[in-house]
Enzyme design. Structure first.
Site, PDB file in Angstrom:
ATOM      1  N   HIS A 139       0.847  -1.208   0.000  1.00 27.87           N
ATOM      2  CA  HIS A 139       0.000   0.000   0.000  1.00 27.87           C
ATOM      3  C   HIS A 139       0.879   1.253   0.000  1.00 27.87           C
ATOM      4  O   HIS A 139       2.042   1.210   0.401  1.00 27.87           O
ATOM      5  CB  HIS A 139      -0.899   0.054   1.238  1.00 27.87           C
ATOM      6  CG  HIS A 139      -2.198  -0.655   1.063  1.00 27.87           C
ATOM      7  ND1 HIS A 139      -2.376  -1.973   1.395  1.00 27.87           N
ATOM      8  CD2 HIS A 139      -3.396  -0.227   0.568  1.00 27.87           C
ATOM      9  CE1 HIS A 139      -3.628  -2.328   1.128  1.00 27.87           C
ATOM     10  NE2 HIS A 139      -4.265  -1.283   0.618  1.00 27.87           N
ATOM     11  N   LYS A 143      -0.603   5.137   4.285  1.00 26.11           N
ATOM     12  CA  LYS A 143      -1.557   4.267   4.992  1.00 26.11           C
ATOM     13  C   LYS A 143      -1.176   4.178   6.471  1.00 26.11           C
ATOM     14  O   LYS A 143      -0.019   3.947   6.813  1.00 26.11           O
ATOM     15  CB  LYS A 143      -1.592   2.880   4.348  1.00 26.11           C
ATOM     16  CG  LYS A 143      -2.659   1.986   4.963  1.00 26.11           C
ATOM     17  CD  LYS A 143      -3.006   0.819   4.080  1.00 26.11           C
ATOM     18  CE  LYS A 143      -3.939  -0.161   4.781  1.00 26.11           C
ATOM     19  NZ  LYS A 143      -5.195   0.443   5.229  1.00 26.11           N
TER      20      LYS A 143
HETATM   21  N1  LIG Z   1     -12.944  -0.396   3.460  1.00 28.30           N
HETATM   22  C1  LIG Z   1     -12.408   0.057   2.313  1.00 28.30           C
HETATM   23  O1  LIG Z   1     -12.843  -0.290   1.210  1.00 28.30           O
HETATM   24  C2  LIG Z   1     -11.266   1.050   2.388  1.00 28.30           C
HETATM   25  C3  LIG Z   1     -10.669   1.569   1.241  1.00 28.30           C
HETATM   26  C4  LIG Z   1      -9.690   2.569   1.367  1.00 28.30           C
HETATM   27  C5  LIG Z   1      -9.352   3.028   2.644  1.00 28.30           C
HETATM   28  N2  LIG Z   1      -9.933   2.474   3.743  1.00 28.30           N
HETATM   29  C6  LIG Z   1      -9.672   2.950   5.112  1.00 28.30           C
HETATM   30  O2  LIG Z   1     -10.418   4.152   5.294  1.00 28.30           O
HETATM   31  C7  LIG Z   1      -9.735   4.997   6.215  1.00 28.30           C
HETATM   32  C8  LIG Z   1      -9.526   6.366   5.570  1.00 28.30           C
HETATM   33  O3  LIG Z   1      -8.670   6.259   4.442  1.00 28.30           O
HETATM   34  P1  LIG Z   1      -8.215   7.551   3.614  1.00 28.30           P
HETATM   35  O4  LIG Z   1      -7.207   7.068   2.652  1.00 28.30           O
HETATM   36  O5  LIG Z   1      -9.420   8.304   3.132  1.00 28.30           O
HETATM   37  O6  LIG Z   1      -7.484   8.365   4.785  1.00 28.30           O
HETATM   38  P2  LIG Z   1      -7.212   9.930   4.916  1.00 28.30           P
HETATM   39  O7  LIG Z   1      -7.025  10.543   3.568  1.00 28.30           O
HETATM   40  O8  LIG Z   1      -6.161  10.077   5.963  1.00 28.30           O
HETATM   41  O9  LIG Z   1      -8.614  10.472   5.471  1.00 28.30           O
HETATM   42  C9  LIG Z   1      -9.065  10.295   6.795  1.00 28.30           C
HETATM   43  C10 LIG Z   1      -9.806  11.573   7.188  1.00 28.30           C
HETATM   44  O10 LIG Z   1     -10.560  11.383   8.400  1.00 28.30           O
HETATM   45  C11 LIG Z   1     -10.316  12.505   9.244  1.00 28.30           C
HETATM   46  N3  LIG Z   1     -10.609  12.240  10.646  1.00 28.30           N
HETATM   47  C12 LIG Z   1      -9.751  12.110  11.702  1.00 28.30           C
HETATM   48  N4  LIG Z   1     -10.445  11.880  12.839  1.00 28.30           N
HETATM   49  C13 LIG Z   1     -11.759  11.872  12.510  1.00 28.30           C
HETATM   50  C14 LIG Z   1     -12.986  11.719  13.254  1.00 28.30           C
HETATM   51  N5  LIG Z   1     -12.979  11.540  14.578  1.00 28.30           N
HETATM   52  N6  LIG Z   1     -14.177  11.787  12.600  1.00 28.30           N
HETATM   53  C15 LIG Z   1     -14.200  11.992  11.276  1.00 28.30           C
HETATM   54  N7  LIG Z   1     -13.072  12.144  10.509  1.00 28.30           N
HETATM   55  C16 LIG Z   1     -11.869  12.093  11.116  1.00 28.30           C
HETATM   56  C17 LIG Z   1      -8.869  12.813   8.958  1.00 28.30           C
HETATM   57  O11 LIG Z   1      -8.494  14.092   9.425  1.00 28.30           O
HETATM   58  P3  LIG Z   1      -6.896  14.299   9.804  1.00 28.30           P
HETATM   59  O12 LIG Z   1      -6.143  14.139   8.520  1.00 28.30           O
HETATM   60  O13 LIG Z   1      -6.858  15.656  10.319  1.00 28.30           O
HETATM   61  O14 LIG Z   1      -6.562  13.249  10.820  1.00 28.30           O
HETATM   62  C18 LIG Z   1      -8.849  12.737   7.425  1.00 28.30           C
HETATM   63  O15 LIG Z   1      -9.365  13.906   6.827  1.00 28.30           O
HETATM   64  C19 LIG Z   1      -8.442   4.237   6.585  1.00 28.30           C
HETATM   65  O16 LIG Z   1      -8.689   3.498   7.775  1.00 28.30           O
HETATM   66  C20 LIG Z   1      -8.234   3.285   5.422  1.00 28.30           C
HETATM   67  O17 LIG Z   1      -7.515   2.139   5.794  1.00 28.30           O
HETATM   68  C21 LIG Z   1     -10.885   1.510   3.637  1.00 28.30           C
END
Ligand SMILES: NC(=O)c1ccc[n+]([C@@H]2O[C@H](COP(=O)([O-])OP(=O)(O)OC[C@H]3O[C@@H](n4cnc5c(N)ncnc54)[C@H](OP(=O)(O)O)[C@@H]3O)[C@@H](O)[C@H]2O)c1
Length: 250
Positions: A139, A143
């Site tokens: 990844h 991540k």
């Molecule tokens: N299930 C699936 O299909 C799948 C696919 C892709 C990713 N994921 C997972 O999804 C998650 C997010 O991935 P991403 O790539 O979008 O990450 P990302 O770009 O880091 O986005 C996460 C966002 O959530 C915010 N955040 C932090 N604390 C929060 C809270 N209490 N309530 C609401 N939002 C909050 C973060 O703010 P800050 O940056 O200020 O902390 C950031 O803007 C990860 O756990 C990843 O492993 C899952």
């Protein structure tokens, strides 16, 4: 469908784009830091118009976000990974509240087909003791957790199907691996959206199954499909429940 997006990072933004293309309405964007969000936390106010919350936030917030959504009585799609040690506690929160909840470490349809293929392969390999399984995933460098939720799900499938494997080990091993251990390992770097490789290795050859995501659109589209599926249900579901229904055409 009125969707509240929790976590406005890479996934949250993509979900908004695809949901709007499909004529869904984004009734709230919730993120403690993003300047584009209207709300900083999940509560009865931020969720007042939502049919479903889709959460792709951070592992450390996942369980608190589930509790808050359950308190507000709104159904939820949980895409955030890294909270699975709390699975039974979360099941209790969901069942006590009566909301509908669906989770997956990977919402892409292709990966869920891959899960079925790995399950079938492992159930066959179970009869051939000379083949030893292991899992590796790649990844992008941003991540937050490892192994990926998808790799953990693949590991669980192999443990369920292969009688000779009893538990996953995910750290780098400074010793010989035990016969009952399944090694699930990770590499972090670059911009890789997600690659998962399952290997069955014998003394004379190697069988490899590989899924390569080209981008993140498949995750976002799958999460929106899951939102439509969970909207009128209550109870605790994994994505396999939804996939089984789709495959059987129920
Ligand atoms: N299930 C699936 O299909 C799948 C696919 C892709 C990713 N994921 C997972 O999804 C998650 C997010 O991935 P991403 O790539 O979008 O990450 P990302 O770009 O880091 O986005 C996460 C966002 O959530 C915010 N955040 C932090 N604390 C929060 C809270 N209490 N309530 C609401 N939002 C909050 C973060 O703010 P800050 O940056 O200020 O902390 C950031 O803007 C990860 O756990 C990843 O492993 C899952």
């Amino acid at each position: 469908m009125n969707i509240a997006i929790s976590g406005y990072g890479r996934m949250g933004k993509l979900i908004r784009k695809i949901a709007e293309q499909q004529d869904h309405s984004i009734c709230a964007v919730i993120d403690p830091v993003s300047e584009e969000a209207q709300f900083k936390e999940l509560n009865t106010e931020s969720l007042s118009n939502a049919d479903v919350v889709i959460d792709f936030s951070v592992p450390s917030s996942a369980v608190e976000n589930i509790k808050r959504t359950a308190q507000a009585g709104v159904n939820m799609v949980m895409g955030t990974t890294g909270w699975y040690k709390e699975m039974e506690a979360v099941r209790g929160i969901v069942e006590d509240s009566g909301i509908g909840f669906i989770w997956s470490g990977n919402f892409s349809t292709g990966v869920n087909l891959f899960f079925s293929i790995v399950r079938n392969a492992a159930s066959i390999i179970n009869y051939f003791e000379s083949y030893d399984p292991f899992v590796h995933e790649y990844h992008h460098k941003n991540k937050a957790d490892s192994p990926s939720g998808t790799a953990s799900m693949i590991g669980e499938i192999i443990l369920e199907e292969l009688d000779r494997k009893e538990r996953m080990v995910t750290e780098s091993l400074k010793r010989k691996i035990e016969p009952g251990e399944l090694h699930v390992t990770s590499t972090r770097g670059g911009s890789i959206p997600g690659t998962h490789i399952v290997t069955f290795d014998s003394g004379v050859d190697t069988i490899e199954l590989k899924h390569t995501a080209r981008g993140r659109e498949g995750f976002a589209a799958g999460a929106i499909t899951a939102a439509a599926w969970i909207k009128h249900r209550s109870g605790f579901y994994g994505i396999e429940n939804m996939m089984k229904e789709i495959i059987k055409g129920e």
